[in-house]
Scaffold this motif. Structure first.
Motif, short mmCIF file in Angstrom:
data_model
loop_
_atom_site.label_atom_id
_atom_site.label_comp_id
_atom_site.label_asym_id
_atom_site.label_seq_id
_atom_site.Cartn_x
_atom_site.Cartn_y
_atom_site.Cartn_z
N THR A 77 0.84 -1.19 0.00
CA THR A 77 0.00 0.00 0.00
C THR A 77 0.88 1.25 0.00
OG1 THR A 77 -0.12 0.27 2.39
CG2 THR A 77 -1.65 -1.28 1.40
N ALA A 78 0.24 2.40 -0.16
CA ALA A 78 1.01 3.64 -0.26
C ALA A 78 1.48 4.15 1.08
CB ALA A 78 0.17 4.71 -0.96
N THR A 79 0.71 3.92 2.14
CA THR A 79 1.04 4.50 3.43
C THR A 79 0.92 3.46 4.53
OG1 THR A 79 -1.24 5.16 3.91
CG2 THR A 79 0.14 6.74 2.70
N ASN A 204 4.42 -1.74 2.59
CA ASN A 204 4.11 -0.48 1.91
C ASN A 204 5.14 -0.22 0.82
OD1 ASN A 204 6.36 1.21 3.11
ND2 ASN A 204 5.27 0.71 4.99
N HIS A 205 4.82 0.69 -0.09
CA HIS A 205 5.67 0.93 -1.26
C HIS A 205 7.08 1.36 -0.86
CE1 HIS A 205 1.90 0.52 -3.11
NE2 HIS A 205 1.63 1.77 -3.43
N GLU A 233 -3.19 1.71 -4.30
CA GLU A 233 -2.74 3.09 -4.42
C GLU A 233 -1.47 3.15 -5.29
OE1 GLU A 233 -4.57 5.69 -3.21
OE2 GLU A 233 -6.01 4.14 -2.68
N GLN A 236 1.25 6.08 -6.84
CA GLN A 236 2.43 6.65 -6.19
C GLN A 236 3.71 5.87 -6.46
OE1 GLN A 236 2.16 7.85 -2.11
NE2 GLN A 236 -0.01 8.32 -2.21
N LEU A 237 3.60 4.74 -7.14
CA LEU A 237 4.75 3.85 -7.30
C LEU A 237 5.95 4.52 -7.94
CD1 LEU A 237 3.39 0.35 -8.38
CD2 LEU A 237 4.74 0.89 -6.36
N ILE A 240 7.72 7.27 -5.72
CA ILE A 240 8.41 6.65 -4.58
C ILE A 240 9.62 5.87 -5.06
CG2 ILE A 240 8.20 4.91 -2.77
CD1 ILE A 240 5.26 5.73 -2.47
N SER A 454 -5.66 1.62 -8.39
CA SER A 454 -5.81 2.91 -7.72
C SER A 454 -7.07 3.56 -8.27
CB SER A 454 -4.60 3.82 -7.98
OG SER A 454 -4.82 5.12 -7.48
#
Length: 709
Positions: A77-79, A204-205, A233, A236-237, A240, A454
């Protein structure tokens, strides 16, 4: 329809197990379509990219087929907040409802876990002189006796920004690894062992790329052992990833080295080396290096194409880097003198050598096809990274499968563990078909399944904005529309009377419009800005002029969690508890991942179209590459970036079938420029408000509905 597809369809149907077991569950056509696509990909392997509109139920759409397949999976996940939600709520709820014998593990980055070795050293730190810090450490030491996971999130009252946090946690830089005296009891290692023995691992990512970039234990070990990898999500990959797949040197790293060298030297080798002098010189050299980058208003990114960033003074930059290098060499020599005394000194020496190598890299000109830049704020960070993650992801997603490893004779107690009559120990087993593989046979070599999803992955059907930089040109792509009736639930208004965003009076006029709206709504308003300057300007004006019945919250003036909690409490006209209404003025992190269903949020105001800063070095380098390839930097890069960000911001407004609200975009370019039509098409199909009196009438109607009149 094969057996796995059938089980997935039944679970998500109106008469299925989720409808009976999960409060508020409702079958959705889009969710069914996405789940069927995920099921096919899980069984056949390959890459699937799904843009699932708000309210689709995408979490269940990918979790149900993944869990029912019985295949080992990694979910990223993103966060950390989303990570905790998946691990603590969504996955356990589905496992219970589906009756599956599945083990799930949560894996975070190293710095999220208590380090027993560093906690033991923290008592001797000179940074613990204040009584409040000593009291906080005593609380951590007491908690350390009872915690099983060592996850710092269990501790209430200790913020990640606390100066105590880095003293009791470790990073890749300062971790001693197997040489640590607390290695056997290490919470990080125990968490990773548990992950290796689990069927589903939630990460997370940031952790994914951090571990992938250094190929150390953790995700790099987990990846070859899983058949299915899901990125939620996923938009954002790329951003990041580029930060982790490059090289960087920062004053934060250098200050942490200063702190650790001084503390460890005084504790374990006092008198053998002049630790005070060594650390003092390195600290001064670090400060001088930061000062050589110049003074700037706020945080800025400086382009870097020659020997130093623009417009930094070349002589001051070279002199400060040379002095920094000399001080690092002196520290290394001092550490080499005592390296045999403790593994702490050996790791410090390795860190120093790594920082010396990076200093040498950034002393020269940029090399290769990547981009280099400097981030200057109170700290300084220099970065050299690839322009995207395409090369890394192509290699990763096309790598052949590896068999599940033998975990030292430990058999993984998972869905692969059938009891009598095809049932697992804890309930019905996941679907199996001939060949012994859950859900229709284990994918063959090169057929690992990769799923990316996403709510916002682009502004056109091919989702090229996402797939190209991620190296997913051959992926199956699908878009699933939101089930919300946006034409009935929401409206969009572009105030025609406002000046263009470049006008110095723009922020004041936006604040005036918000004040006018608050006089009617009494709160329930989120203002999203594209810059910190606009956020502060609008926030200050609202705080100075808003009625006392409205509480004005501004990002940065309170912890983010507290701002979110207070805003969700609502208030204003008709509030049964008599609480004042709220307006929140925020930037950056509040554009996404901030959910406020219900009447607490009915007006979202965006100050201007969120185009990327034209002088951002990463944006410039990507634009130049597109131009060289014969594409348009604006149409193929800037415009899709703005569309995705605009969709994210607008997505804060409607979060459930019963929500009502208005989106205001205070940028006349959205209605006056030809590209505005493309941006408008990227938004949900909301009703258009053309005139200001109509906008005010709609606000009054929202107030009546919220107050029950």
């Amino acid at each position: 329809m094969n057996l796995l597809d059938q089980r997935v369809a039944e679970a998500l149907s109106s008469q299925g197990v989720l409808a009976r077991a999960v409060p508020g569950f409702q079958p959705r056509q889009g969710q069914h379509e996405m789940a069927m696509a995920v099921s096919r990909t899980v069984q056949a392997g390959g890459q699937l990219v799904v843009e699932a509109g708000t309210g689709t139920g995408k979490t269940y759409a990918y979790l149900v087929p993944v869990l029912l397949s019985g295949q080992r999976a990694l979910v990223s996940t993103a966060t950390k907040a989303l990570q905790d939600q998946l691990f603590s709520r969504d996955i356990p709820r589905l496992i219970d409802a589906l009756g599956l014998p599945i083990r799930v593990a949560l894996l975070k980055g190293r710095s999220n876990y208590l380090c027993l070795h560093r906690m033991g050293q923290a008592r001797h730190s000179h940074e613990l002189s204040h009584p409040s810090s000593q009291k906080a450490l005593a609380k951590i030491e007491a908690w350390a006796q009872s915690t099983r996971s060592g996850d710092m999130a269990e501790l209430t009252g200790l913020d990640e920004r606390s100066s105590l946090w880095p003293l009791v946690t470790s990073t890749r830089d300062n971790c001693l690894g197997s040489s640590c005296p607390s290695y056997r009891a290490c919470h990080v290692n125990l968490a990773r062992k548990e992950a290796m023995a689990s069927d589903v691992v939630v990460i997370n990512h940031h952790l994914f790329f951090a571990d992938l970039s250094v190929r150390e234990s953790g995700v790099a070990e987990l990846l070859p052992t899983v058949r299915v990898t899901v990125f939620d999500e996923a938009h954002q990959l790329n951003e990041i990833g580029v930060h982790f797949l490059g090289q960087q040197l920062s004053t934060v790293q250098l200050h942490e080295l200063v702190r650790d060298v001084l503390a460890t030297g005084l504790q374990l080798a006092r008198g053998l080396v002049d630790w005070q002098a060594l650390s003092g010189r390195l600290e001064k050299a670090t400060r001088d290096w930061r000062l050589s980058a110049g003074q700037h208003r706020g945080a800025v990114r400086l382009r870097w194409t020659g020997q130093q960033p623009d417009p930094v003074d070349p002589q001051a930059w070279r002199a400060s880097l040379q002095a920094l290098t000399q001080c690092l060499l002196e520290v290394q020599n001092g550490l080499d003198m005592v390296s045999e005394l403790a593994p702490d000194f050996q790791r410090l020496a390795e860190r120093t050598r790594e920082l010396l190598q990076r200093a040498a890299l950034f002393a020269g000109e940029p090399q290769g096809d990547g981009v280099r830049w400097a981030e200057v704020s109170a700290q300084l960070r220099v970065v050299e990274s690839p322009l995207d993650i395409a090369q890394a992801f192509e290699a990763l997603t096309r790598a052949p499968d590896a068999p599940l490893p033998d975990q030292g004779g430990h058999h993984i107690p998972s869905a692969l563990d059938d009891g009598p009559e095809g049932h697992g120990q804890f309930g019905p087993a996941p679907v199996r078909q001939e060949g012994g593989a859950p859900g229709g046979g284990s994918p063959g070599v090169g057929q690992r399944a990769w799923i990316f999803t996403s709510a916002t992955l682009g502004d056109e059907p091919s989702l090229r904005w996402f797939t190209q930089p991620c190296g997913l040109d051959s992926a199956e792509v699908m878009q699933v529309n939101s089930p919300f009736d946006y034409a009935q639930q929401a409206a969009v208004y572009v105030p025609p009377h406002l000046p263009r965003p470049g006008d110095p009076d723009h922020a004041r006029q936006v604040a005036a419009l918000v004040l006018e709206s608050l006089a009617i709504l009494g709160g329930r308003t989120l203002v999203l800005t594209t810059t910190l300057f606009s956020m502060r300007s609008i926030g200050e004006q609202l705080q100075a002029q808003a009625d006392a019945s409205v509480e004005v919250l501004v990002q940065g003036q309170s912890p983010k969690r507290r701002l979110m909690e207070r805003f969700r409490e609502g208030g204003g006209v008709g509030d049964p508890h008599g609480r004042p209404g709220c307006v929140l003025v925020a930037s950056a992190s509040f554009w996404e991942g901030f959910d406020v269903p219900g009447d607490a949020l009915q007006l979202v105001v965006i100050d201007k179209l969120p185009f990327p800063p034209p002088d951002d070095p990463l944006f410039e380098a990507r634009s130049q590459r597109l131009t060289q390839q014969g594409q348009s930097a604006f149409a193929d890069h800037a415009l899709p970036e703005a569309a995705v960000s605009l969709k994210q911001g607008a997505g804060r407004l409607i979060r459930s079938e019963s929500d009502r609200g208005i989106l205001v975009v205070c940028d006349t370019r959205l209605s006056a420029m030809s590209y505005g039509r493309r941006l408008m098409r990227a938004l949900p199909p909301m009703r258009r408000i053309e005139h200001h009196p109509d906008f005010l009438d709609d606000l009054r109607q929202l107030t009546k509905e919220a107050s029950g009149f």
